[in-house]
Design a protein around this motif. Structure first.
Motif, PDB file in Angstrom:
ATOM      1  N   ILE A   4       3.006  -5.988   7.904  1.00  0.00           N
ATOM      2  CA  ILE A   4       4.131  -6.780   8.408  1.00  0.00           C
ATOM      3  C   ILE A   4       5.470  -6.090   8.145  1.00  0.00           C
ATOM      4  O   ILE A   4       6.500  -6.525   8.672  1.00  0.00           O
ATOM      5  N   GLU A   5       5.466  -5.039   7.355  1.00  0.00           N
ATOM      6  CA  GLU A   5       6.713  -4.323   7.068  1.00  0.00           C
ATOM      7  C   GLU A   5       6.362  -2.901   6.647  1.00  0.00           C
ATOM      8  O   GLU A   5       5.436  -2.690   5.855  1.00  0.00           O
ATOM      9  N   THR A   6       7.101  -1.935   7.189  1.00  0.00           N
ATOM     10  CA  THR A   6       6.809  -0.534   6.877  1.00  0.00           C
ATOM     11  C   THR A   6       8.043   0.157   6.304  1.00  0.00           C
ATOM     12  O   THR A   6       9.175  -0.150   6.668  1.00  0.00           O
ATOM     13  N   GLY A   7       7.777   1.084   5.410  1.00  0.00           N
ATOM     14  CA  GLY A   7       8.797   1.979   4.890  1.00  0.00           C
ATOM     15  C   GLY A   7       8.329   3.409   5.091  1.00  0.00           C
ATOM     16  O   GLY A   7       7.231   3.653   5.604  1.00  0.00           O
ATOM     17  N   SER A  50      -4.925   2.690  15.697  1.00  0.00           N
ATOM     18  CA  SER A  50      -5.280   2.679  17.110  1.00  0.00           C
ATOM     19  C   SER A  50      -4.569   3.821  17.821  1.00  0.00           C
ATOM     20  O   SER A  50      -3.662   4.456  17.289  1.00  0.00           O
ATOM     21  N   GLU A  51      -4.988   4.088  19.047  1.00  0.00           N
ATOM     22  CA  GLU A  51      -4.365   5.169  19.812  1.00  0.00           C
ATOM     23  C   GLU A  51      -2.900   4.870  20.068  1.00  0.00           C
ATOM     24  O   GLU A  51      -2.048   5.759  20.060  1.00  0.00           O
ATOM     25  N   ARG A  52      -2.548   3.609  20.276  1.00  0.00           N
ATOM     26  CA  ARG A  52      -1.153   3.258  20.521  1.00  0.00           C
ATOM     27  C   ARG A  52      -0.321   3.554  19.296  1.00  0.00           C
ATOM     28  O   ARG A  52       0.801   4.025  19.389  1.00  0.00           O
ATOM     29  N   GLU A  53      -0.877   3.286  18.100  1.00  0.00           N
ATOM     30  CA  GLU A  53      -0.157   3.552  16.868  1.00  0.00           C
ATOM     31  C   GLU A  53      -0.007   5.050  16.647  1.00  0.00           C
ATOM     32  O   GLU A  53       0.990   5.525  16.142  1.00  0.00           O
ATOM     33  N   ASP A  54      -1.032   5.838  17.043  1.00  0.00           N
ATOM     34  CA  ASP A  54      -0.934   7.293  16.900  1.00  0.00           C
ATOM     35  C   ASP A  54       0.210   7.834  17.726  1.00  0.00           C
ATOM     36  O   ASP A  54       0.824   8.844  17.369  1.00  0.00           O
ATOM     37  N   ARG A  55       0.503   7.164  18.859  1.00  0.00           N
ATOM     38  CA  ARG A  55       1.618   7.606  19.684  1.00  0.00           C
ATOM     39  C   ARG A  55       2.941   7.027  19.249  1.00  0.00           C
ATOM     40  O   ARG A  55       3.976   7.267  19.846  1.00  0.00           O
ATOM     41  N   GLY A  56       2.902   6.197  18.171  1.00  0.00           N
ATOM     42  CA  GLY A  56       4.153   5.639  17.642  1.00  0.00           C
ATOM     43  C   GLY A  56       4.494   4.306  18.226  1.00  0.00           C
ATOM     44  O   GLY A  56       5.571   3.777  17.978  1.00  0.00           O
ATOM     45  N   GLY A  57       3.585   3.686  19.000  1.00  0.00           N
ATOM     46  CA  GLY A  57       3.871   2.401  19.587  1.00  0.00           C
ATOM     47  C   GLY A  57       3.530   1.271  18.643  1.00  0.00           C
ATOM     48  O   GLY A  57       2.903   1.439  17.626  1.00  0.00           O
ATOM     49  N   THR A  58       3.945   0.054  18.993  1.00  0.00           N
ATOM     50  CA  THR A  58       3.625  -1.157  18.237  1.00  0.00           C
ATOM     51  C   THR A  58       3.124  -2.213  19.189  1.00  0.00           C
ATOM     52  O   THR A  58       3.387  -2.179  20.394  1.00  0.00           O
ATOM     53  N   GLU A  59       2.407  -3.169  18.631  1.00  0.00           N
ATOM     54  CA  GLU A  59       1.895  -4.273  19.448  1.00  0.00           C
ATOM     55  C   GLU A  59       3.031  -5.222  19.796  1.00  0.00           C
ATOM     56  O   GLU A  59       3.880  -5.481  18.963  1.00  0.00           O
ATOM     57  N   ILE A  93       0.842  -1.195   0.000  1.00  0.00           N
ATOM     58  CA  ILE A  93       0.000   0.000   0.000  1.00  0.00           C
ATOM     59  C   ILE A  93       0.876   1.243   0.000  1.00  0.00           C
ATOM     60  O   ILE A  93       2.065   1.191   0.341  1.00  0.00           O
ATOM     61  N   ASP A  94       0.284   2.377  -0.403  1.00  0.00           N
ATOM     62  CA  ASP A  94       1.053   3.610  -0.584  1.00  0.00           C
ATOM     63  C   ASP A  94       1.126   4.476   0.667  1.00  0.00           C
ATOM     64  O   ASP A  94       1.278   5.693   0.588  1.00  0.00           O
ATOM     65  N   LYS A  95       1.017   3.864   1.836  1.00  0.00           N
ATOM     66  CA  LYS A  95       1.165   4.587   3.103  1.00  0.00           C
ATOM     67  C   LYS A  95       2.191   3.867   3.961  1.00  0.00           C
ATOM     68  O   LYS A  95       2.249   2.634   3.966  1.00  0.00           O
ATOM     69  N   GLY A  96       3.010   4.665   4.702  1.00  0.00           N
ATOM     70  CA  GLY A  96       4.055   4.064   5.510  1.00  0.00           C
ATOM     71  C   GLY A  96       4.231   4.785   6.832  1.00  0.00           C
ATOM     72  O   GLY A  96       3.287   5.399   7.358  1.00  0.00           O
ATOM     73  N   ARG A  97       5.451   4.733   7.359  1.00  0.00           N
ATOM     74  CA  ARG A  97       5.716   5.322   8.676  1.00  0.00           C
ATOM     75  C   ARG A  97       5.420   6.818   8.701  1.00  0.00           C
ATOM     76  O   ARG A  97       4.956   7.353   9.713  1.00  0.00           O
ATOM     77  N   ASN A  98       5.689   7.497   7.594  1.00  0.00           N
ATOM     78  CA  ASN A  98       5.435   8.941   7.559  1.00  0.00           C
ATOM     79  C   ASN A  98       3.952   9.273   7.703  1.00  0.00           C
ATOM     80  O   ASN A  98       3.589  10.424   7.986  1.00  0.00           O
ATOM     81  N   HIS A  99       3.096   8.291   7.467  1.00  0.00           N
ATOM     82  CA  HIS A  99       1.655   8.509   7.571  1.00  0.00           C
ATOM     83  C   HIS A  99       1.069   7.912   8.844  1.00  0.00           C
ATOM     84  O   HIS A  99      -0.148   7.941   9.042  1.00  0.00           O
ATOM     85  N   GLY A 100       1.936   7.361   9.712  1.00  0.00           N
ATOM     86  CA  GLY A 100       1.468   6.782  10.966  1.00  0.00           C
ATOM     87  C   GLY A 100       1.255   5.287  10.925  1.00  0.00           C
ATOM     88  O   GLY A 100       0.760   4.709  11.900  1.00  0.00           O
TER      89      GLY A 100
END
Length: 280
Positions: free
Chosen positions: A162-165, A271-280, A137-144
């Motif tokens: 499973i993998e982000t750029g 999720s709220e955790r992802e908005d704060r930059g966290g991971t599961e 997909i065309d969204k990555g870390r820069n998009h949250g």
């Protein structure tokens, strides 16, 4: 004694006589109508000769006209074919835009039912390996986007990141053989685990007891167990249930609700955790 042969008129005399005759005929033709019948007969006799001598020219003009006409027709046909291709291309483009708009509207309607914050993404690639079900997909870390971010379409869950750029991410579909997802039956909350089978149109429930109350047509939702997927999102519908008395578990096949190979736009559930930059 006279000679047997007399000498005839000389050439000069003949020319002179012919000249006088011609002059006389010209005078008679100009000042009288005596020669009109002769002229008419001569014209009638000569007309076909003129037509025959002019025939090659007329044939050439006709051939040239036919050639020009054929070239014009071919050019017109070529121009019309180009116009038809352009119109077909525009029609296909309009159909594609209409389909995209419809899909985006469906996504927006689905987004209204999602409690989490969502991000619209576009599928830009598919793994060429037939043994894995992975999208890009065309969204990555820069998009949250973070590892484990759930991905869904207007119909149901598709998979997880499973993998982000910086500007793109890879998504593992729930139909991949390595993927498992906790689910529950909407009708009675019976819990199970849906596994990928490598078939885009089929999941399988793991360890469902023969006595479990599951039946064809039951809708499966994500249970939320494990914390990876939010609870309550459509996963699939039970297609068949086979119970063998000689086996401890029933064979349950599920049809995914998400359009695994037909969606172009998807929703990333943030999720709220992802908005704060966290991971599961």
């Amino acid at each position: 004694m006279k000679p047997l042969f007399t000498r005839g008129p000389s050439p000069e005399s003949r020319i002179l006589v012919l000249g006088l005759v011609a002059a006389a005929l010209i005078v008679v033709n100009i000042y009288t109508d005596w020669l009109q019948p002769v002229r008419d007969r001569v014209a009638s006799f000569v007309a076909p000769l003129y037509w025959l001598t002019d025939a090659p020219g007329r044939v050439g003009e006709w051939a040239g006209e036919q050639l020009r006409t054929r070239e014009e027709i071919e050019e017109e046909n070529s121009r019309l074919r180009r116009q038809v291709l352009l119109l077909e291309q525009r029609s296909q483009l309009l159909a594609s835009v209409k389909a995209e708009n419809t899909q985006l509207k469906e996504l927006m309607n689905s987004a209204e039912t999602v409690d989490e914050r969502v991000l619209v993404a576009q599928i830009i690639g598919v793994s060429p390996d037939p043994l894995e079900h992975v999208l890009v997909i065309d969204k990555g870390r820069n998009h949250g986007i973070r590892l484990g971010t759930p991905i869904m379409d207007a119909s149901g869950l598709l998979g997880q990141v499973i993998e982000t750029g910086p500007s793109a991410s890879r998504v593992l579909l729930i139909t991949d053989p390595s993927h498992a997802l906790p689910v529950q039956v909407l009708r009675n909350s019976v819990r199970a685990v849906a596994e990928g089978t490598g078939d885009l149109y089929r999941l399988k429930l793991r360890h469902v007891a023969n006595t479990s109350d599951v039946r064809e047509g039951d809708l499966l939702l994500s249970s939320g167990l494990g914390g990876r997927f939010p609870a309550g999102y459509p996963v699939g519908e039970i297609m068949s249930v086979e119970r063998d008395p000689g086996k401890a578990f029933a064979d349950v096949e599920v049809q995914p609700r998400g359009r695994m190979n037909r969606s172009r736009f998807v929703l990333a559930v943030m999720s709220e955790r992802e908005d704060r930059g966290g991971t599961e």
